[in-house]
Design an enzyme around this catalytic site. Structure first.
Site, short mmCIF file in Angstrom:
data_model
loop_
_atom_site.label_atom_id
_atom_site.label_comp_id
_atom_site.label_asym_id
_atom_site.label_seq_id
_atom_site.Cartn_x
_atom_site.Cartn_y
_atom_site.Cartn_z
NE ARG A 1 48.68 84.87 78.91
CZ ARG A 1 48.47 85.03 80.12
NH1 ARG A 1 49.28 84.71 81.09
NH2 ARG A 1 47.40 85.52 80.52
CE LYS B 1 49.84 88.48 75.39
NZ LYS B 1 49.22 89.80 74.98
CG HIS C 1 47.33 93.66 77.09
ND1 HIS C 1 46.48 93.05 77.98
CD2 HIS C 1 47.78 93.06 76.09
CE1 HIS C 1 46.32 91.88 77.09
NE2 HIS C 1 47.02 91.81 76.07
CB SER D 1 43.40 86.71 76.03
OG SER D 1 43.11 85.86 75.21
CE LYS E 1 44.38 93.27 73.76
NZ LYS E 1 43.89 91.94 74.26
CB THR E 2 42.13 90.83 67.87
OG1 THR E 2 43.39 90.61 68.60
CG2 THR E 2 42.27 90.72 66.33
CG ASP F 1 48.01 91.56 72.29
OD1 ASP F 1 46.79 91.80 72.98
OD2 ASP F 1 48.97 90.95 72.92
NE ARG G 1 44.58 83.23 71.85
CZ ARG G 1 44.62 84.61 72.17
NH1 ARG G 1 44.72 85.51 71.40
NH2 ARG G 1 44.37 84.70 73.34
#
Length: 528
Positions: free
Chosen positions: A56, A198, A217, A235, A239-240, A254, A319
């Site tokens: 980003r 996002k 988030h 990130s 989490k994933t 997410d 990713r």
């Protein structure tokens, strides 16, 4: 330009002969490969490179300052204002640029699995692979839903259109501009597909709280008995990975909303980091990489087309995007009840926070507002090694409203549903970054599993002398010396100094929350 004029410009663009609407996955894969945008891997996934923008670009993200919304936005470094005049001039330029392309790709879908708060989205892409990315990550409509689809927000993405800062009023060639009033997201100068994902999340973070729904988030999963767990974190914090548990059904990886009915996924897909990915450590993600999945910046052998997930030469922020049903064990639809367990994930590069600790209500609110973690390599431009950062609510780059709006809603939800909250450090142990090592995933899984199964409710704990956190003394499958971070350091004096330094960073950061109750500021933070 008013909203009608904006809509007419879009209508004119979409009436062109270069438009492909709602292409199937095979059609988009064919377009992407034939146009030279991407290649196929040996597993059938589509691999694209995003050039110099491999993460980003937050300094290039703007929100249009408009009468109807300007008093609600939390303006600052995250929500940077830009004038309507700048937006409108760029908008016309981008639309005219897209009219001249040989082909454009349009996807119509939704954000939000809760039908009561769902929004319709339209994505207009210069790249076929970007359109496939959106097809897989947003909620895909049924044939019946497509026939009555209504667009609430439109993404206009032109990665090869580069702004001229001196003329266009931007900070660089890149721009991500959100107009809440005109309901348009304008993106140019970057090929990083995550900007589209996002941007819609930011829209939902604006819309949902106005409906009394907490936007979050976080990832989420649910057990066989209906017990729901949430995983907050930036990130790269896990989490994933941690929510993709073969013993629990994945709700989403997410972005979620928490309404009076329970939790729902905002998306229709998953966007996972793949650096150092292996079938042994993360089988759910590994097995999701197949035809229809979109890989970003993963190094692929030119001849065999075999992926090297250990190679971070293009970026550490490699990713994969895939539809949620590529995960075998998912909740259908992507909704569930109220959470019993909430996990705050942090990747502490100092290596001083405990791998798991149980939080009081005050500590939970303090750490949610603090949102401490380490910004990991590649997630943003210029980040090459972990950098300590405080990201309010574990998602400040995506929050248009003041942080206290989300924090107060979370506190109310915790009280109403009696959720237990844990702080989990997936970062370093035995020393800071460069000295210690990253916490073993197997240990983190064992700790998180124990928390979700309710095994840490009444266990013996010790209180950390610096942060006041309550650390379990024993967890099955985890060496006891790992649980207390000070024990894992060979140099105890170095640990004490580093811990006090981090505590001072917490205290300095929390000064910005002047309106927070004394219970949270005094009882929730470090003891020193």
């Amino acid at each position: 330009m008013n909203s009608v004029e904006i809509a007419n410009e879009l209508k004119d663009l979409l009436n062109g002969t270069n438009i492909h609407v709602q292409l199937s996955v095979p059609q988009l894969v064919e377009k992407a490969t034939s146009r030279g945008e991407a290649i196929l891997t040996v597993d059938g996934a589509l691999r694209a490179e995003t050039g110099k923008y491999t993460g980003r670009s937050p300094k290039d993200k703007y929100t249009v300052e408009e009468e109807s919304t300007k008093d609600k936005i939390d303006w600052g470094k995250v929500n940077r204002p830009i004038s309507s005049e700048v937006f409108e001039k760029l908008y016309v330029k981008v639309v005219n640029y897209l009219k001249e392309r040989d082909e454009l790709f349009v996807f119509n879908g939704f954000a939000g699995a809760d039908k009561d708060s769902q929004i319709g989205i339209k994505v207009i892409n210069e790249y076929a692979w970007h359109n496939l990315f959106c097809h897989q990550l947003f909620i895909r409509p049924t044939t019946e839903e497509l026939a009555t689809h209504k667009t609430d927000f439109t993404i206009v993405s032109a990665p090869n259109f580069k702004a001229d800062p001196a003329v266009d009023g931007t900070g660089s060639e890149t721009f991500i501009i959100v107009s809440l009033e005109k309901k348009v997201i304008l993106i140019g100068g970057t090929e990083y597909a995550g900007e589209m994902k996002k941007s819609i999340f930011g829209i939902m973070n604006y819309l949902l709280p106005e409906q009394g729904i907490l936007s979050m988030h976080c990832s989420a999963n649910v057990g066989e008995t209906g017990d729901v767990a949430l995983f907050f974190g930036l990130s790269g914090t896990g989490k994933t990975t941690l929510s993709a548990d073969s013993d629990r059904k994945l709700i989403g990886d997410d972005e979620h909303g928490w309404s009076d009915n329970g939790v729902f996924n905002i998306e229709g897909g998953c966007y996972a980091k793949t650096i150092n990915l292996s079938a042994e450590k993360e089988p759910e993600i590994y097995n999701a990489i197949r035809f229809g999945a979109v890989l970003e910046n993963v190094v692929v052998d030119e001849n065999t087309r075999i992926c090297n997930y250990d190679d971070g030469s293009l970026t550490e922020n490699t990713r994969v995007a895939y539809p949620i049903d590529y995960i075998e064990n998912i909740a259908k639809p992507s909704v569930a009840g109220h959470p019993q367990t909430i996990v705050f994930l942090t990747a502490d590069a100092f290596g001083v926070l405990p791998p798991i600790s149980k939080l009081t209500k005050e500590q939970a609110m303090y750490h949610f507002l603090s949102g401490f973690t380490s910004k990991l390599a590649g997630t943003e431009r210029g980040v090459t090694e972990p950098e300590p950062v405080f990201s309010t609510c574990f998602g400040s780059p995506f929050l248009p409203l003041p942080a206290t709006v989300y924090a107060e809603m979370l506190g109310k939800k915790i009280d109403e549903h009696g959720a237990q909250v844990f702080l989990v450090n997936t970062g370093w142990t035995g020393g800071e970054y460069g000295v210690g090592s990253r916490m073993k995933l197997s240990y983190t899984r064992a700790m998180v599993r124990a928390a979700i199964e309710g095994k840490l409710g009444n266990v013996e704990t010790t209180q950390d002398a610096v942060f006041g956190l309550h650390i379990p003394t024993a967890i099955e499958g985890v060496p006891s010396e790992v649980l207390n971070p000070r024990d894992a350091w060979a140099d105890k004096d170095a640990y004490d100094a580093k811990a006090k330094h981090l505590a001072s960073l917490f205290n300095d950061n929390f000064k910005k929350f002047a309106n927070v109750s004394e219970d949270i500021s005094k009882k929730g933070g470090p003891l020193v």
